[in-house]
Motif scaffolding. Structure first.
Motif, PDB file in Angstrom:
ATOM      1  N   ASN A   1      27.145  22.276  -2.913  1.00 34.30           N
ATOM      2  CA  ASN A   1      25.780  21.821  -2.666  1.00 34.30           C
ATOM      3  C   ASN A   1      25.822  20.397  -2.137  1.00 34.30           C
ATOM      4  OD1 ASN A   1      25.125  19.749  -4.797  1.00 34.30           O
ATOM      5  ND2 ASN A   1      25.586  21.454  -6.164  1.00 34.30           N
ATOM      6  N   THR A   2      24.792  20.046  -1.407  1.00 39.45           N
ATOM      7  CA  THR A   2      24.775  18.766  -0.701  1.00 39.45           C
ATOM      8  C   THR A   2      24.214  17.652  -1.581  1.00 39.45           C
ATOM      9  OG1 THR A   2      22.696  19.521   0.275  1.00 39.45           O
ATOM     10  CG2 THR A   2      24.664  19.702   1.617  1.00 39.45           C
TER      11      THR A   2
ATOM     12  N   TYR B   1      26.208  24.113 -10.546  1.00 40.92           N
ATOM     13  CA  TYR B   1      26.460  22.733 -10.147  1.00 40.92           C
ATOM     14  C   TYR B   1      27.949  22.449 -10.362  1.00 40.92           C
ATOM     15  CZ  TYR B   1      21.415  21.973 -10.092  1.00 40.92           C
ATOM     16  OH  TYR B   1      20.077  22.034  -9.807  1.00 40.92           O
TER      17      TYR B   1
ATOM     18  N   SER C   1      21.238  25.935  -1.436  1.00 42.92           N
ATOM     19  CA  SER C   1      22.538  25.437  -0.964  1.00 42.92           C
ATOM     20  C   SER C   1      22.969  26.123   0.326  1.00 42.92           C
ATOM     21  CB  SER C   1      23.601  25.674  -2.044  1.00 42.92           C
ATOM     22  OG  SER C   1      23.395  24.819  -3.140  1.00 42.92           O
TER      23      SER C   1
ATOM     24  N   GLN D   1      20.790  24.735   3.174  1.00 40.08           N
ATOM     25  CA  GLN D   1      21.182  23.392   3.603  1.00 40.08           C
ATOM     26  C   GLN D   1      22.496  23.422   4.374  1.00 40.08           C
ATOM     27  OE1 GLN D   1      21.083  21.405  -0.201  1.00 40.08           O
ATOM     28  NE2 GLN D   1      18.947  20.812   0.029  1.00 40.08           N
TER      29      GLN D   1
END
Length: 579
Positions: free
Chosen positions: A48-49, A165, A445, A448
């Motif tokens: 994830n960014t 995460y 995610s 993005q």
């Protein structure tokens, strides 16, 4: 009967009979189920960014000797979870160097391929499931209830949140906690039984301190261990303190536990981490939040996700389970409460051996310590429930099993039926929430990852698009991430009708010199409006078993998102206008 020994010196630390070893085959099956469920839901997800980028950068920027030096230093720079809003090097090097070491090893082995990172974390869930299975099996000698409790825990949403995460290594810390607790109890048992020499006690305590240190350096929730161990030793010996303090082996164990407080209390200012601006952070004050305890335990009325409109004891409604009660569900809540009251009034502890009685007392203190620790963070993030759900799951299984053994046959049948219904209800509900979370945040995610190339190539022109260039574009070396790229407006988190208005985009363009819009609703963009230049389109689905089977079963099609560049219009005088 054949036996298997784990030895420390010339003495056996514990003995596993061959009959028990067969039951552990079921434990291994549980581990495979937990691992498979986690691997299924995280398959083919990208980094994830958000924090993942920062951790990858810090893993590359910090050397192995520097990280190992921080791990070896037992001192702690703060009381509680985080240094407020500061992220990146300060949290990783200051509080979680074992996590940073893990990132460095994974980065060296697998570079920027996220799949091994997710599989590494999925493995942790299976290991914790086995620990829960073994703990309950030791207390109850009931393989079925131990297996069902392990499955229940492996499907709870807080675990999948920490799995999703990648930058959250809470489950790895729970493995260290499980190892430390097991080691502590075995040391205590052997001392009480007079089967440990002073030398063996010293060596074992050194191992206990090492495991505790690794846990605390992975995630700060493990700081409850030294106070927990001290509280247990005090309660077990308060009635005979002279005997306690007159035993050299007990003194060695007590000294080791007190030494562990160096890892908990911020006694120095020389070990404080530094943020990206070179500023030394101050110690976080120890502030307690009683309202957070209530929200975590009974009804979470305020959090970043879905709030609970009612209490789980009186509702069958499905909310994202951000309280322990909601995670257990209506049936298991009442079953556990009934069992606790039955045990309190009937005092029916069954025929427990000395080790089992000591373990039950420790379990009660462990659950209480986790409950108290829930009041340290101000926000009620569901991931924080990952740690207390372990003793609460074990405790509920023990209470239910002991109560069942004290009931008449007729009542016991009703009790078991109610319990099985509750387990099915809670487990299936939690699995459904896991899949929703995978669809929602997993989709964010994926989205993005898909829309950033359009924006990057438009903004940077001919510069090659790769992972390291993307991190530089997002200003990750400065401790920033996609949250700081405010010139991008997207609707991935819900309604954004106000943010997508030309006035807002114009304001962003004036501030940053550029503005981009990502939306699923093409109707927001008038067909002839030349201010919006379409860069491309994408969906929020990638190739995975989840996408292939779950979405197909639910007969849902992935929505198409569109990426636009916003170009302001100027009037005849050269003035930029919004309309």
């Amino acid at each position: 009967m054949q036996s298997f020994y784990v030895r420390l010196g010339k003495r056996a630390l514990f003995v596993l009979e061959s009959g028990m070893s067969k039951k552990w085959i079921i434990g291994i099956l549980l581990a495979l189920i937990g691992f498979s469920w986690a691997a299924f839901l995280t398959e083919n997800l990208p980094f994830n960014t958000m924090d993942d980028m920062n951790y990858l950068y810090q893993a590359k920027a910090n050397s192995f000797p520097a990280v190992l030096k921080r791990i070896a230093n037992p001192l702690t720079p703060t009381w509680t979870y985080q240094f407020g809003s500061i992220v990146g090097d300060q949290r990783l090097m200051g509080l979680r160097p074992v996590e940073l070491l893990s990132w460095k090893v994974l980065l060296a082995l697998f570079h920027y391929d996220p799949a091994p990172y997710y599989l590494f974390k999925a493995l942790w869930l299976g290991i914790i499931g086995v620990f829960i299975f073994g703990f309950i099996l030791f207390l109850t000698r009931n393989t079925l209830i131990s297996f069902l409790a392990g499955i229940f825990y492996c499907t709870t949403l807080p675990n999948f949140m920490t799995l999703f995460y990648l930058s959250d290594f809470g489950l790895l810390a729970q493995i260290f906690q499980a190892a430390a607790i097991t080691f502590f109890l075995l040391i205590y048992f052997r001392i009480e039984e007079g089967r440990f020499t002073a030398r063996q006690t010293l060596l074992s305590c050194l191992g206990l301190l090492a495991i505790t240190l690794l846990g605390i350096k992975t995630y700060e929730t493990i700081k409850i261990l030294p106070p927990l161990f001290l509280g247990f030793l005090f309660l077990k010996n308060v009635r005979n303190i002279p005997r306690w303090l007159g035993n050299s082996r007990q003194i060695i164990l007590l000294s080791a536990v007190l030494l562990g407080f160096l890892m908990v209390v911020p006694i120095t200012t020389s070990f404080q981490a530094v943020d990206t601006s070179g500023n030394v952070a101050k110690n976080t004050p120890l502030v307690y939040h009683w309202d957070t305890v209530y929200r975590f335990l009974i009804q979470n009325t305020r959090n970043a996700w879905e709030t609970e409109g009612d209490i789980a004891f009186f509702s069958l409604k499905s909310y994202l389970p951000f309280s322990i009660a909601r995670t257990f569900g209506f049936f298991l809540c009442w079953l556990t409460l009934f069992s606790a009251l039955w045990m309190a009034f009937k005092r029916n502890t069954g025929k427990l051996e000395a080790r089992q009685r000591h373990t039950v007392h420790f379990l009660a203190l462990w659950a209480l310590a986790n409950l108290v620790a829930l009041g340290l963070p101000q926000e009620s993030d569901g991931r924080h429930l990952m740690a207390p759900l372990i003793p609460f799951t074990i405790g509920a299984a023990f209470l239910i099993t002991q109560t069942y053994r004290g009931l008449s046959k007729t009542i016991a049948k009703i009790f078991v039926t109610f319990g099985l219904v509750g387990w099915v209800f809670a487990t299936l509900t939690n699995m459904n929430h896991d899949m929703y979370f995978r669809k929602f945040l997993g989709g964010v995610s994926i989205a993005q990852e898909k829309y950033m190339p359009f924006i990057y190539k438009d903004d940077r022109g001919s510069e090659s698009y790769n992972f390291e260039n993307l991190m530089a574009y997002m200003r990750v070396p400065e401790g920033l991430c996609i949250w700081n790229m405010r010139f991008i407006v997207d609707d991935l988190y819900g309604d954004f009708s106000q943010l997508s208005k030309p006035e807002k985009l114009l304001s962003l363009h004036r501030e940053f010199g550029k503005a981009y819009l990502v939306t699923q609703d093409e109707g927001l963009i008038p067909a002839q409006d030349k201010r919006y230049v379409k860069l491309g389109s994408f969906d929020q689905v990638n190739k995975s078993l989840y996408s292939r089977w779950v979405l197909r079963f639910k007969k849902k099609k992935a929505g198409i998102h569109h990426v636009y560049k916003f170009i302001p219009i100027q009037d005849s005088a050269g003035t930029t206008i919004a309309r």
